[in-house]
Design an enzyme around this catalytic site. Sequence first.
Site, PDB file in Angstrom:
ATOM      1  N   GLY A  28     -40.001 -12.513 -19.830  1.00 33.00           N
ATOM      2  CA  GLY A  28     -38.650 -12.402 -19.450  1.00 33.00           C
ATOM      3  C   GLY A  28     -37.824 -12.805 -20.729  1.00 33.00           C
ATOM      4  N   SER A  29     -36.630 -12.638 -20.741  1.00 33.12           N
ATOM      5  CA  SER A  29     -35.982 -12.760 -22.057  1.00 33.12           C
ATOM      6  C   SER A  29     -36.053 -14.163 -22.867  1.00 33.12           C
ATOM      7  CB  SER A  29     -34.240 -12.465 -21.799  1.00 33.12           C
ATOM      8  OG  SER A  29     -33.870 -13.406 -20.929  1.00 33.12           O
ATOM      9  N   GLU A  31     -38.503 -15.845 -22.809  1.00 30.23           N
ATOM     10  CA  GLU A  31     -39.826 -16.151 -23.563  1.00 30.23           C
ATOM     11  C   GLU A  31     -40.042 -15.291 -24.916  1.00 30.23           C
ATOM     12  OE1 GLU A  31     -39.113 -17.404 -20.233  1.00 30.23           O
ATOM     13  OE2 GLU A  31     -39.467 -15.285 -19.900  1.00 30.23           O
ATOM     14  N   GLU A  50     -45.405 -13.592 -10.745  1.00 29.38           N
ATOM     15  CA  GLU A  50     -45.679 -14.921 -11.147  1.00 29.38           C
ATOM     16  C   GLU A  50     -46.835 -15.588 -10.402  1.00 29.38           C
ATOM     17  OE1 GLU A  50     -41.617 -13.998 -13.181  1.00 29.38           O
ATOM     18  OE2 GLU A  50     -42.586 -13.654 -11.090  1.00 29.38           O
ATOM     19  N   HIS A  73     -41.457 -17.270 -16.493  1.00 29.46           N
ATOM     20  CA  HIS A  73     -40.073 -16.962 -16.903  1.00 29.46           C
ATOM     21  C   HIS A  73     -39.069 -17.878 -16.101  1.00 29.46           C
ATOM     22  CE1 HIS A  73     -36.215 -15.143 -18.039  1.00 29.46           C
ATOM     23  NE2 HIS A  73     -36.260 -14.276 -16.933  1.00 29.46           N
ATOM     24  N   HIS A 280     -57.220 -30.490   9.877  1.00 28.79           N
ATOM     25  CA  HIS A 280     -56.394 -29.436  10.132  1.00 28.79           C
ATOM     26  C   HIS A 280     -55.750 -29.231  11.533  1.00 28.79           C
ATOM     27  CE1 HIS A 280     -55.412 -24.629   9.878  1.00 28.79           C
ATOM     28  NE2 HIS A 280     -54.546 -25.548   9.562  1.00 28.79           N
ATOM     29  N   GLY A 399     -55.121 -23.666   1.496  1.00 28.16           N
ATOM     30  CA  GLY A 399     -54.325 -22.870   2.767  1.00 28.16           C
ATOM     31  C   GLY A 399     -53.618 -22.022   2.523  1.00 28.16           C
TER      32      GLY A 399
END
Length: 532
Positions: A28-29, A31, A50, A73, A280, A399
């Site tokens: 992105g800008s 970066e 991402e 970003h 779980h 999970g």
Amino acid sequence: MSGRTTVRQAVFDLLRDRGIDTVFGNPGSTELPFLDRWPGDFRYVLGLQEASVIGMADGYARASGRCAFVNLHSAAGVGHALGNVFTAYRNQAPMVITAGQQARSLLPNLPFLGATEAASFPRPYVKFSIEPARAEDVPAAVAQAHRIAMRKPWGPTFVSIPSDDWSQPCWPVPMREMAGDSAPDPALLERAASQISAARNPVMVVGPEVDQEGAGPALVALAEHIGAKALTSPFASRIAFPEDHPLFGGFLAAAPQAVSEALMPHDLVLVVGAPVFTFHVVGDALIFRDGPPIIHLTTDAEAAASAPAGLSVIGSLRLAIPALQALLPKGDRAPPAPRVRPAPPPAADPIPAAWLLARLHAAMPPGAVLVEEAPSHRPAMHAQMPMRDWGGFFTMASGGLGYGLPGAVGVGLARPGTRVVCLIGDGSMMYSPQALWTAVQEKLPLAVIVIDNAGYGAMRSFSQVLQVRDVPGIDLPGLDFVSLARGMGCPGVLVTKPGELDDALAQAMAHPGPMLVQVVVDAAVPTLYHRH
């Protein structure tokens, strides 16, 4: 130490010193100053979302045993990534995640793309998180993040970097060394050995830390020395014991009553490289009230602290397992009865999922790595696809869906030329399909096998366990994964009849790049947990 340099140069030099030559990202800008004039000795792996970026870095880190480096970003990009950051944390995948931040001069005025409290955003599912107070502190923060990511238990760390920091002057970061392993307490090992020696019918519960530490052969030697059956811990995210070994006893379900029933007949439980225990569903955990003694070897202090019973010995399994064996006499216990593996069902129309998995196991070439995200079919996978090779199996410990396909891409990047097989459900496939594009660009020998039962099979099963009915949002009709793959440059084939399957699998295993096989299977509701 050499003279002053820039933050950007200091960070690249730091990565080179640490043996890091690959960056996973979605730019992105904020970066762009980091990406400017990209150095030729670094590989940039582009993910189209991402979450896929983090999943690829996770698979790469776990398959290579090295720290991955990620560039995301700002706030929105980190937000997209957070589901797989959580998974990376549970997977104990070492990585340094960096994210662009708006320029420091703009931050007081709530600028566009500015991240408020950027360091807090990914917590608590990173081991370390910081936005350095000064630009010149950025390289040292990245170095610290790397050290913490690689401290056992491994995991992700996070550094937020304002976009105008990269060009600022700073001092280079000196190279440092830090021990990667810690030794277990010898006195606690002696206590553990005394209890094991006195046991008449011990059992082992083994988990993913064993494979992560490269301690698999030592674990097998310990099991043979003791003469104890080995069970794989609930939701193990890697191979924990060779599943064709005579001492392998099967898999523990993530249910308190099932774990208790499996372990109560024994007079000692030795847990190696797993929590005590991962559950779980709710139930009565009799094992913690009136059960046998539990001895726990782990690298994870948090898992040790959370264990409701037992003696926990914290330290490197690479050191602890041989040290424990050296304290034990050779066991003379009668070997346990061999485990009976269920035969695959016959071919039928519609295709039974278990038959598909048996045929897939037969089609995979020696040395292939399996990455799985088909939760409702995991019991059938355990039955039909015995894992034998250390480093040959990966799944997610969290999970959360969306890890499997990008994780498989990351494994392929870490092990060039290795055939990687991604076994994934139709519901899971829709979480990070963008990773298939990266596999095409990188020309990875990746076979993606989509099990299409037209719905969320795990939810169907849990509806029965919890005795709920008429639940919306479970059925997924009309998904065309072959067209989706072809739209990203990946060939694909649809299998609806048993006679089509073997040829399609053989083609996928031989294809030099990625190939997808969508297999329509019987929508029968799988059994994940038995009701009591």
